[in-house]
Design an enzyme around this catalytic site. Sequence first.
Site, PDB file in Angstrom:
ATOM      1  CE  LYS A   1       8.126   4.636   2.252  1.00  0.00           C
ATOM      2  NZ  LYS A   1       6.661   4.368   2.359  1.00  0.00           N
TER       3      LYS A   1
ATOM      4  CB  SER B   1       5.533   7.545   3.997  1.00  0.00           C
ATOM      5  OG  SER B   1       5.230   6.194   3.647  1.00  0.00           O
TER       6      SER B   1
ATOM      7  CB  SER C   1       2.521   5.494   2.231  1.00  0.00           C
ATOM      8  OG  SER C   1       2.317   6.083   3.485  1.00  0.00           O
TER       9      SER C   1
END
Length: 433
Positions: free
Chosen positions: A75, A144, A168
């Site tokens: 990520k 996210s 997330s």
Amino acid sequence: MSKLPLSACEAAHQLAQRSLRAEDLVRDCLERIDARETQVQAWTHVAREAALARAKALDQGAHQGLLHGLPIAVKDLIATADMPTAYGSPIYAGHQPANDATCVAFAREAGAVVLGKTVTTEFATFQPNQTRNPHNLAYTPGGSSSGSAAAVADGMVPLALGTQTAGSLMRPAAYCGVVGFKPSFGGINRAGVKPLSDTLDTVGTIARNVPDAALFAAALSGRTSWLVCPLADHVSRPLHVGMCHTYEWAQALPETHAAMQNAAHAIRANAGMVLRDVQLPVDYQQLAQAQTFIQLAEQAQCFAYERLNHWAQLSPRLQGIAQAGLAVTIEQYDQAQAMVARCRAQLAEVFQDVDVLLAPSAPGAAPLGLDNTGDPVFCRIWTVLHTPTVNIPAGFAPNGMPVGLQVVGPVGADGFTLTAAHALHASLDMLQK
């Protein structure tokens, strides 16, 4: 024949036996990315040549560790020394960290091949970036950890790193129909991850099944006890599962109602499981709001530099989040932390008669459109309580979009929670077949 449909655990075994080459696995991933990335848009950077060079070196050298030869995605909230890390913000376009985050360094040490960086929302908050849901490109993948969930769901990579401060990991995993694992708070070191909240941020893993997510997390944490094993290794009696609708149940959509009902039926049909209804303590009614106050206040602190020096480069949505955080008084913050402490002290009561809880991961399937990433309301309480949680796919909404449920365990019981989640996922799969 493509090797990518292999699970990460199967691939790891074949890589260790030298019946599969890391180079072939990486090439399969790159072929899938080439075929689908223009539509899904899960990546901010693909390290094609570096990944192939790393794979070739692993094929020629000694077996390195649990992740030997396995491609992973990172990520873009997480620092990588050899790839840009922009945190989903134009402020850091082209930013090159001096070193890897600890979790990335551990992954490399265990033999992983870092394939590239995946899209995050702006500073892992609520402003979406470009990623689409691979099940239907018109729908959000959640956030996210948007790119990580979408890349795994689309078969571009078997394993991905994500983070969670509210929802997330659980929410994008649920929306994309994959497994997400959020360990107990601090279970995976977060040094080198752009901070949002000192008391909430948690690094976790995304994979296509629970054993794969557990394998990745075990390598990152050094805890081989997290590897999925037979349930009998943990309990010599039936697994006691608590159905937990939570105080947020009024926000659940029909597909989540159906998923919980189907799960209850699957558990009752399994001779190795016992179903119980669990009502959370009264104090838990205030937990989601307490988590919100804590997250807002701590985010405003963590974004101080960007707020003071790059205000115009923050999205209007993030500007609003920062202003809301500054409006949280220190008295509200302290009261929220005190409420959370009382609720954590009642966790033993919550798990008194059950081994794990089964609860919604999100209000429903992914919302239509790409202008928002959905609501983390069903994840907030478990994140602030620091419990381990595992999203498991639990069917589909009438429109064909995935629905997820989360398995919640006691703090520190990560290995058991993963094993229980694997057993529950298998039970749900049997019901659906």
